[in-house]
Design an enzyme around this catalytic site. Structure first.
Site, short mmCIF file in Angstrom:
data_model
loop_
_atom_site.label_atom_id
_atom_site.label_comp_id
_atom_site.label_asym_id
_atom_site.label_seq_id
_atom_site.Cartn_x
_atom_site.Cartn_y
_atom_site.Cartn_z
N GLU A 102 -9.59 -5.34 12.76
CA GLU A 102 -8.83 -4.61 11.73
C GLU A 102 -9.10 -3.10 11.81
OE1 GLU A 102 -6.86 -6.24 8.95
OE2 GLU A 102 -6.84 -7.94 10.31
N HIS A 125 -11.44 -5.99 3.45
CA HIS A 125 -11.95 -5.05 4.47
C HIS A 125 -13.22 -4.43 3.91
CE1 HIS A 125 -7.58 -4.33 5.97
NE2 HIS A 125 -8.20 -5.09 6.85
N CYS A 176 -7.53 3.73 2.95
CA CYS A 176 -6.66 2.90 3.81
C CYS A 176 -5.60 3.74 4.48
CB CYS A 176 -5.92 1.84 2.99
SG CYS A 176 -6.95 0.71 2.11
O1 SUG Z 1 -3.64 -5.50 5.27
N1 SUG Z 1 -1.62 -4.83 2.51
C1 SUG Z 1 -2.57 -4.36 3.48
C2 SUG Z 1 -3.51 -3.37 2.84
C3 SUG Z 1 -4.39 -2.71 3.86
C4 SUG Z 1 -5.43 -1.87 3.24
N2 SUG Z 1 -6.20 -1.25 4.25
C5 SUG Z 1 -7.52 -1.03 4.21
N3 SUG Z 1 -8.29 -1.60 3.32
N4 SUG Z 1 -8.03 -0.28 5.11
C6 SUG Z 1 -3.36 -5.53 4.07
O2 SUG Z 1 -3.68 -6.47 3.33
C7 SUG Z 1 0.38 -6.00 1.78
C8 SUG Z 1 1.82 -6.05 2.18
C9 SUG Z 1 2.67 -6.83 1.22
O3 SUG Z 1 2.17 -7.74 0.59
O4 SUG Z 1 3.89 -6.50 1.15
C10 SUG Z 1 -0.53 -5.52 2.88
O5 SUG Z 1 -0.28 -5.75 4.04
#
Ligand code: SUG
Length: 448
Positions: free
Chosen positions: A174, A250, A371
């Site tokens: 990730e 994460h 993020c």
């Molecule tokens: O991978 N949300 C992302 C959020 C990522 C956050 N990044 C970090 N923590 N670095 C994920 O879960 C949700 C999309 C949706 O539900 O439409 C989403 O992909």
């Protein structure tokens, strides 16, 4: 030579929506199918980039991706014209169309893992695109991510790019969301800190019971090898499986590091004492003095940390050596978290100031300030070799806000994703964007 850390923020794409796609990410699940405002989302992100630029930080922009992902839908058996592909997917498999429309590439902390030249064997800055293979909607990002990063950091004398790891769960990667670097100063050799959720091959490591652990130890080790990091410049630590089960999908949802400082929650890791002493010793051998700021669960519980995204903050070094914490508005809205932050800056801690940003559109999908950015530590020569089109300036900010106003909708719900017009709007916008950012042809519709 002078070095600095540049934050490259993901620009939110025109299809930003709430698809409920990320099992284990509490915000994504609880806001499923709400209507979104892509224009506001993009402007909120740009406002943060502009504010950091105005504060004197070097700031960059990372372009969004082409969505809906028509090429991906074709691989899944939908055929005909592009409009027919969308129409057939909407009729036969709406969840696949929703996943193919996600603007998730905005969370560029997941785009790649980056090791600065001071840490790597060949003295170049290394990038490994993250395979994000835990979720379909994220697993489709890395080919375009690699092309965009390749166009931003094109000079092979300074930059080395690695393709994403094999696309299987055993190498779930990730990117920088599970990676932090400690150093005395950005230009000096540091200690890279890789945090994994489980081991794919070694059953001695516990795993969460409810939600997936997206990052494996084996993926983190592979990235460290690819980047040519030395054993005394890396520390691997396991995330506490119990917090993954509480929505910490994460590590950057429960810890953030910068310079010599790790800001983390008491429950973030397993074997915390051992991990801290390894970080202390290894950074010490590189001339640094490791400092841990632990937030006790008695002051802020894991649930408050997940809701407020206290740790998904940007910890930034200012020229006088003090640090600034960039937090989302949700931290101010949580009394325990806000009180904690007031005590933190009143104390003798390195964090002297807290700045609050409204990133609600992204937050509702589980993406906070940290993020939205990919950190790249660069020396002056390397910075000069970066494609200048992606470095934020006042004129670029104006251009991008006008571009958003011109191309983005202010409301998007699930039904709108089936509208073939949305694909045309997205392609027109991105084609123009590649000219504003001087990226060349990076999108499938520009290449094929
Ligand atoms: O991978 N949300 C992302 C959020 C990522 C956050 N990044 C970090 N923590 N670095 C994920 O879960 C949700 C999309 C949706 O539900 O439409 C989403 O992909």
């Amino acid at each position: 030579m002078k070095s600095c850390e540049v934050n490259f923020d993901g620009l939110v794409g025109p299809t930003h929506n709430y698809g409920g796609l990320s099992y284990g990410n509490v915000a994504s699940q609880s806001n499923c199918q709400q209507s979104s405002n892509p224009r506001e989302a993009a402007l909120q992100g740009l406002a943060k980039m502009k504010a950091l630029t105005d504060m004197g930080f070097t700031q960059g922009v990372l372009a969004p991706q082409e969505r809906p992902d028509i090429a991906g839908l074709r691989k899944l058996g939908f055929d005909g014209t592009d409009a027919q592909v969308i129409e057939r997917a909407a009729k036969q498999a709406m969840p696949l169309l929703v996943a193919s429309c996600s603007a998730s590439s905005m969370w560029v902390a997941n785009a790649a893992t980056v090791s600065p030249s001071a840490d790597t064997a060949d003295g170049r800055v290394h990038f490994t695109a993250a395979n994000l293979n835990c979720k379909y909607h994220r697993s489709i990002e890395h080919p375009t991510t690699s092309r965009v990063l390749g166009s931003m950091f094109a000079d092979q004398q300074h930059f080395a790019h690695h393709a994403a790891l094999p696309a299987v769960a055993q190498f779930g990667d990730e990117g920088a969301a599970n990676h932090t670097r400690f150093c005395r100063s950005y230009g000096e050799a540091g200690v890279e800190f890789f945090v994994f959720g489980r081991s794919a091959f070694d059953t001695r490591y516990p795993a969460p019971q409810k939600y997936p652990a997206r990052q494996t130890l084996e993926a983190s080790q592979a990235v460290a090898r690819l980047h040519g990091l030395s054993d005394d410049g890396v520390v691997f630590a396991q995330q506490n499986p119990a917090v993954i089960d509480q929505g910490v999908f994460h590590n950057d949802v429960i810890a953030v590091g910068n310079g010599e400082v790790l800001f983390y929650h008491e429950d973030a890791f397993l074997n915390t004492e051992h991990m801290l002493s390894e970080l202390h010793d290894k950074l010490g051998r590189r001339g640094g003095r490791f400092q841990a700021i632990c937030v006790p669960r008695s002051e802020v519980g894991v649930e408050d940390a997940v809701r407020s995204y206290l740790f998904n903050s940007q910890l930034l070094s200012r020229p006088d050596g003090s640090m600034l914490l960039i937090v989302p508005e949700e931290c101010r809205g949580n009394e325990r978290v806000w009180n904690y932050l007031q005590r933190l800056i009143a104390d003798e801690s390195p964090v002297r100031e807290v700045k609050v940003f409204d990133l609600k559109q992204s937050m509702q999908n589980g993406g906070g300030p940290a993020c939205l950015r990919l950190r790249v530590a660069l020396n002056e020569t390397e910075l000069a070799a970066v494609n200048p089109g992606v470095i934020m300036t006042a004129p670029l900010y104006d251009t991008l806000t006008q571009w958003v106003d011109k191309h983005y909708r202010d409301r998007l719900s699930e039904n709108d994703l089936a509208d073939p017009q949305l694909l045309d709007e997205c392609r027109t916008a991105l084609d123009e964007l590649t000219r504003h950012l001087k990226l060349g042809a990076v999108y499938p519709f520009q290449i094929n």
